[in-house]
Motif scaffolding. Structure first.
Motif, PDB file in Angstrom:
ATOM      1  N   LEU A   6     -11.919  11.725  -6.175  1.00 10.61           N
ATOM      2  CA  LEU A   6     -10.771  11.420  -5.335  1.00 10.61           C
ATOM      3  C   LEU A   6     -10.241  10.019  -5.644  1.00 10.61           C
ATOM      4  CD1 LEU A   6      -8.885  12.302  -3.098  1.00 10.61           C
ATOM      5  CD2 LEU A   6     -10.594  11.584  -1.432  1.00 10.61           C
ATOM      6  N   ALA A   7     -11.143   9.061  -5.857  1.00 15.65           N
ATOM      7  CA  ALA A   7     -10.741   7.685  -6.173  1.00 15.65           C
ATOM      8  C   ALA A   7     -10.210   7.561  -7.599  1.00 15.65           C
ATOM      9  CB  ALA A   7     -11.922   6.740  -5.979  1.00 15.65           C
ATOM     10  N   MET A  25       0.831  -1.193   0.000  1.00 12.27           N
ATOM     11  CA  MET A  25       0.000   0.000   0.000  1.00 12.27           C
ATOM     12  C   MET A  25       0.874   1.255   0.000  1.00 12.27           C
ATOM     13  SD  MET A  25      -3.361  -0.747   2.354  1.00 12.27           S
ATOM     14  CE  MET A  25      -2.614  -0.071   3.784  1.00 12.27           C
ATOM     15  N   ASN A  26       1.486   1.511  -1.113  1.00 14.93           N
ATOM     16  CA  ASN A  26       2.316   2.697  -1.237  1.00 14.93           C
ATOM     17  C   ASN A  26       1.476   3.895  -1.617  1.00 14.93           C
ATOM     18  OD1 ASN A  26       4.750   1.453  -0.621  1.00 14.93           O
ATOM     19  ND2 ASN A  26       4.987   0.716  -2.707  1.00 14.93           N
ATOM     20  N   TYR A  27       1.994   5.073  -1.303  1.00 20.23           N
ATOM     21  CA  TYR A  27       1.328   6.310  -1.676  1.00 20.23           C
ATOM     22  C   TYR A  27       1.376   6.472  -3.185  1.00 20.23           C
ATOM     23  CZ  TYR A  27       0.555  11.294  -2.330  1.00 20.23           C
ATOM     24  OH  TYR A  27       0.083  12.508  -2.765  1.00 20.23           O
ATOM     25  N   GLN A  28       0.221   6.716  -3.771  1.00 21.72           N
ATOM     26  CA  GLN A  28       0.133   7.017  -5.190  1.00 21.72           C
ATOM     27  C   GLN A  28      -0.020   8.529  -5.312  1.00 21.72           C
ATOM     28  OE1 GLN A  28       0.409   4.722  -7.729  1.00 21.72           O
ATOM     29  NE2 GLN A  28       0.945   3.394  -6.026  1.00 21.72           N
ATOM     30  N   PRO A  29       0.915   9.213  -5.982  1.00 20.73           N
ATOM     31  CA  PRO A  29       0.804  10.674  -6.108  1.00 20.73           C
ATOM     32  C   PRO A  29      -0.576  11.069  -6.608  1.00 20.73           C
ATOM     33  CG  PRO A  29       2.884   9.921  -7.006  1.00 20.73           C
ATOM     34  CD  PRO A  29       2.068   8.686  -6.707  1.00 20.73           C
ATOM     35  N   LEU A  30      -1.090  12.158  -6.066  1.00 21.63           N
ATOM     36  CA  LEU A  30      -2.428  12.632  -6.418  1.00 21.63           C
ATOM     37  C   LEU A  30      -2.363  13.652  -7.542  1.00 21.63           C
ATOM     38  CD1 LEU A  30      -3.856  13.165  -2.812  1.00 21.63           C
ATOM     39  CD2 LEU A  30      -4.205  11.202  -4.325  1.00 21.63           C
ATOM     40  N   THR A  31      -3.300  13.542  -8.476  1.00 16.71           N
ATOM     41  CA  THR A  31      -3.406  14.527  -9.550  1.00 16.71           C
ATOM     42  C   THR A  31      -4.008  15.812  -8.974  1.00 16.71           C
ATOM     43  OG1 THR A  31      -5.649  13.881 -10.160  1.00 16.71           O
ATOM     44  CG2 THR A  31      -3.824  12.694 -11.244  1.00 16.71           C
ATOM     45  N   LYS A  32      -3.934  16.877  -9.742  1.00 20.76           N
ATOM     46  CA  LYS A  32      -4.544  18.131  -9.317  1.00 20.76           C
ATOM     47  C   LYS A  32      -6.045  17.940  -9.099  1.00 20.76           C
ATOM     48  CE  LYS A  32      -5.158  22.989 -10.272  1.00 20.76           C
ATOM     49  NZ  LYS A  32      -4.797  24.153 -11.063  1.00 20.76           N
ATOM     50  N   LYS A  33      -6.702  17.187  -9.968  1.00 15.04           N
ATOM     51  CA  LYS A  33      -8.134  16.918  -9.831  1.00 15.04           C
ATOM     52  C   LYS A  33      -8.424  16.178  -8.523  1.00 15.04           C
ATOM     53  CE  LYS A  33     -11.920  14.641 -12.308  1.00 15.04           C
ATOM     54  NZ  LYS A  33     -12.275  13.895 -13.519  1.00 15.04           N
ATOM     55  N   GLN A  34      -7.581  15.211  -8.167  1.00 16.62           N
ATOM     56  CA  GLN A  34      -7.769  14.474  -6.920  1.00 16.62           C
ATOM     57  C   GLN A  34      -7.529  15.367  -5.705  1.00 16.62           C
ATOM     58  OE1 GLN A  34      -5.085  11.236  -8.123  1.00 16.62           O
ATOM     59  NE2 GLN A  34      -6.745   9.816  -7.564  1.00 16.62           N
ATOM     60  N   VAL A  35      -6.545  16.253  -5.781  1.00 12.68           N
ATOM     61  CA  VAL A  35      -6.300  17.187  -4.675  1.00 12.68           C
ATOM     62  C   VAL A  35      -7.501  18.122  -4.523  1.00 12.68           C
ATOM     63  CG1 VAL A  35      -4.839  19.072  -3.815  1.00 12.68           C
ATOM     64  CG2 VAL A  35      -3.787  17.026  -4.826  1.00 12.68           C
ATOM     65  N   GLY A  36      -8.092  18.547  -5.633  1.00 15.24           N
ATOM     66  CA  GLY A  36      -9.303  19.366  -5.564  1.00 15.24           C
ATOM     67  C   GLY A  36     -10.421  18.635  -4.848  1.00 15.24           C
ATOM     68  N   ALA A  37     -10.588  17.341  -5.139  1.00 15.54           N
ATOM     69  CA  ALA A  37     -11.602  16.533  -4.452  1.00 15.54           C
ATOM     70  C   ALA A  37     -11.249  16.370  -2.978  1.00 15.54           C
ATOM     71  CB  ALA A  37     -11.735  15.175  -5.123  1.00 15.54           C
ATOM     72  N   LEU A  38      -9.971  16.178  -2.680  1.00 16.67           N
ATOM     73  CA  LEU A  38      -9.525  16.050  -1.286  1.00 16.67           C
ATOM     74  C   LEU A  38      -9.841  17.321  -0.502  1.00 16.67           C
ATOM     75  CD1 LEU A  38      -8.045  14.195   0.720  1.00 16.67           C
ATOM     76  CD2 LEU A  38      -5.914  15.239  -0.048  1.00 16.67           C
ATOM     77  N   LEU A  39      -9.661  18.475  -1.136  1.00 15.33           N
ATOM     78  CA  LEU A  39      -9.990  19.743  -0.475  1.00 15.33           C
ATOM     79  C   LEU A  39     -11.486  19.843  -0.167  1.00 15.33           C
ATOM     80  CD1 LEU A  39      -7.635  22.135  -2.447  1.00 15.33           C
ATOM     81  CD2 LEU A  39      -7.549  21.658   0.019  1.00 15.33           C
ATOM     82  N   LYS A  40     -12.319  19.221  -1.004  1.00 14.26           N
ATOM     83  CA  LYS A  40     -13.759  19.219  -0.734  1.00 14.26           C
ATOM     84  C   LYS A  40     -14.114  18.307   0.433  1.00 14.26           C
ATOM     85  CE  LYS A  40     -15.359  20.511  -5.300  1.00 14.26           C
ATOM     86  NZ  LYS A  40     -16.181  20.177  -6.445  1.00 14.26           N
ATOM     87  N   VAL A  41     -13.285  17.292   0.673  1.00 14.91           N
ATOM     88  CA  VAL A  41     -13.513  16.394   1.814  1.00 14.91           C
ATOM     89  C   VAL A  41     -13.095  17.072   3.117  1.00 14.91           C
ATOM     90  CG1 VAL A  41     -12.891  14.173   2.859  1.00 14.91           C
ATOM     91  CG2 VAL A  41     -13.281  14.325   0.390  1.00 14.91           C
ATOM     92  N   LEU A  42     -12.029  17.848   3.076  1.00 14.81           N
ATOM     93  CA  LEU A  42     -11.584  18.568   4.272  1.00 14.81           C
ATOM     94  C   LEU A  42     -12.557  19.698   4.598  1.00 14.81           C
ATOM     95  CD1 LEU A  42      -7.770  18.894   3.591  1.00 14.81           C
ATOM     96  CD2 LEU A  42      -8.850  17.507   5.356  1.00 14.81           C
TER      97      LEU A  42
END
Length: 164
Positions: A131-132, A1-18
């Motif tokens: 995000l997924a 289970m390594n960290y998979q770098p997040l795309t800008k789109k995924q970071v945008g979704a992550l910001l919506k979760v926070l």
């Protein structure tokens, strides 16, 4: 289970979760935590949705957090092809604003159950899919219980709305 770098789109979704609610400052942070197996994970929640992402080699910053402001700065400066790497996340890590909610209990105590009807905020489902990076299949946990999806070590949790 390594960290998979997040795309800008995924970071945008992550910001919506926070959360953006500064009265609950700890929810405005991405928590670097340990899951039930002792693996390092990144946890984001606003109290209605929760995302748990594998972090792999982040054990050196476990129990630290990454602020919404720091992630927002990265997001605004990033191009559409940029990836949020583990090195950048390490640089963004700092001390938590407070005690993070017991997210493990929320997932552990969820018992799958059939439902007849559920009221959801559909934007949360779209955010989790962004995000997924693809569609998700959720397991229901009763009428007012969480909807939980898992993929490649990540978990996505959406809480239903209470009936009016």
């Amino acid at each position: 289970m390594n960290y998979q770098p997040l795309t800008k789109k995924q970071v945008g979704a992550l910001l919506k979760v926070l959360s953006s609610d500064i009265s609950r400052e700890v929810l405005t942070e991405l928590s670097v935590s340990k899951d039930e197996s002792g693996h390092t994970v990144l946890v984001a929640t606003d109290g209605y949705v929760l995302a748990v992402l594998p972090a792999g080699d982040f054990s050196d910053i476990a129990d630290k957090t990454i602020s919404r402001d720091a992630l927002t700065r990265w997001y605004k400066l990033a191009s559409t092809k940029d990836l949020l790497t583990s090195e950048e996340l390490h640089e963004l890590a700092g001390e938590p604003a407070g005690v993070y909610p017991n997210w493990l209990r929320q997932i552990r105590d969820a018992t799958p159950g059939a439902i007849e009807q559920v009221i959801l905020n559909p934007d949360y489902l779209v955010t989790m899919e962004k995000l997924a990076g693809d569609g998700l299949a959720y397991t229901t946990h009763g009428q007012l219980g969480a909807l939980v999806a898992s993929r490649e070590g990540a978990r996505y949790v959406v809480m239903p709305k209470k009936a009016a």
